[in-house]
Scaffold this motif. Structure first.
Motif, short mmCIF file in Angstrom:
data_model
loop_
_atom_site.label_atom_id
_atom_site.label_comp_id
_atom_site.label_asym_id
_atom_site.label_seq_id
_atom_site.Cartn_x
_atom_site.Cartn_y
_atom_site.Cartn_z
N LEU A 12 0.82 -1.20 0.00
CA LEU A 12 0.00 0.00 0.00
C LEU A 12 0.86 1.26 0.00
O LEU A 12 0.49 2.27 -0.59
N GLY A 13 2.01 1.20 0.63
CA GLY A 13 2.91 2.36 0.62
C GLY A 13 3.32 2.73 -0.79
O GLY A 13 3.34 3.92 -1.16
N ASN A 14 3.64 1.72 -1.59
CA ASN A 14 4.00 2.00 -2.99
C ASN A 14 2.81 2.55 -3.76
O ASN A 14 2.97 3.43 -4.61
N GLN A 15 1.61 2.06 -3.46
CA GLN A 15 0.42 2.56 -4.11
C GLN A 15 0.15 4.01 -3.71
O GLN A 15 -0.31 4.81 -4.53
N LEU A 16 0.45 4.34 -2.46
CA LEU A 16 0.28 5.72 -2.01
C LEU A 16 1.16 6.66 -2.85
O LEU A 16 0.71 7.72 -3.30
N ILE A 17 2.39 6.27 -3.09
CA ILE A 17 3.29 7.08 -3.92
C ILE A 17 2.73 7.21 -5.33
O ILE A 17 2.75 8.30 -5.92
N GLU A 18 2.19 6.12 -5.89
CA GLU A 18 1.61 6.18 -7.24
C GLU A 18 0.42 7.15 -7.29
O GLU A 18 0.28 7.91 -8.25
N ILE A 19 -0.41 7.13 -6.27
CA ILE A 19 -1.55 8.04 -6.21
C ILE A 19 -1.05 9.48 -6.12
O ILE A 19 -1.54 10.38 -6.83
#
Length: 133
Positions: A12-19
């Motif tokens: 989810l941390g990586n997804q947060l950066i993508e968002i």
């Protein structure tokens, strides 16, 4: 709004950066639009809606998951919630008067917020696995 079901929590941390990167790109795109144009107004409205939706999802889901698993992040989460209130006020100003100056002010605050959030939360978010959710 983000759903926090076990498969969604993987990295989810990586997804947060993508968002965040997507929101940054939306804001960068606005810089190329003519001042006071209909296109700028429409773009600002779309961006502000996306940013508000992102922050609402964090408030309703991600922050609670993190607070439950990592109580030591409490002060960070409170600071981020304060940032969300400040950004919401800036969004209201941009929606009322979508000028390049208002957008630049929002961009500066947003970038500071995103950078702080990424530095303080990504590692913890990436430690949450589907098994621990």
């Amino acid at each position: 709004m983000h759903e926090f079901t076990p498969p969604r929590l993987a990295a989810l941390g990586n997804q947060l950066i993508e968002i965040h990167d997507h929101l940054r790109d939306l804001l960068d795109d606005a810089a190329d639009l003519p001042a006071f144009s209909r296109s700028l107004r429409a773009h600002c409205l779309a961006f502000c809606t996306a940013l508000d939706r992102h922050h609402t999802g964090e408030e309703r889901g991600m922050f609670q998951v993190l607070a439950d698993r990592y109580p030591q992040l409490g002060p960070v989460i409170e600071e981020l919630r304060h940032d969300h209130e400040q950004i919401a006020e800036l969004i209201r100003r941009v929606e009322a008067n979508p000028t390049k100056d208002e957008l630049a002010g929002l961009a500066a605050v947003m970038e500071s917020h995103f950078t702080f959030e990424e530095k303080r939360l990504v590692a913890a978010l990436n430690q949450i696995s589907p098994r621990s959710a």
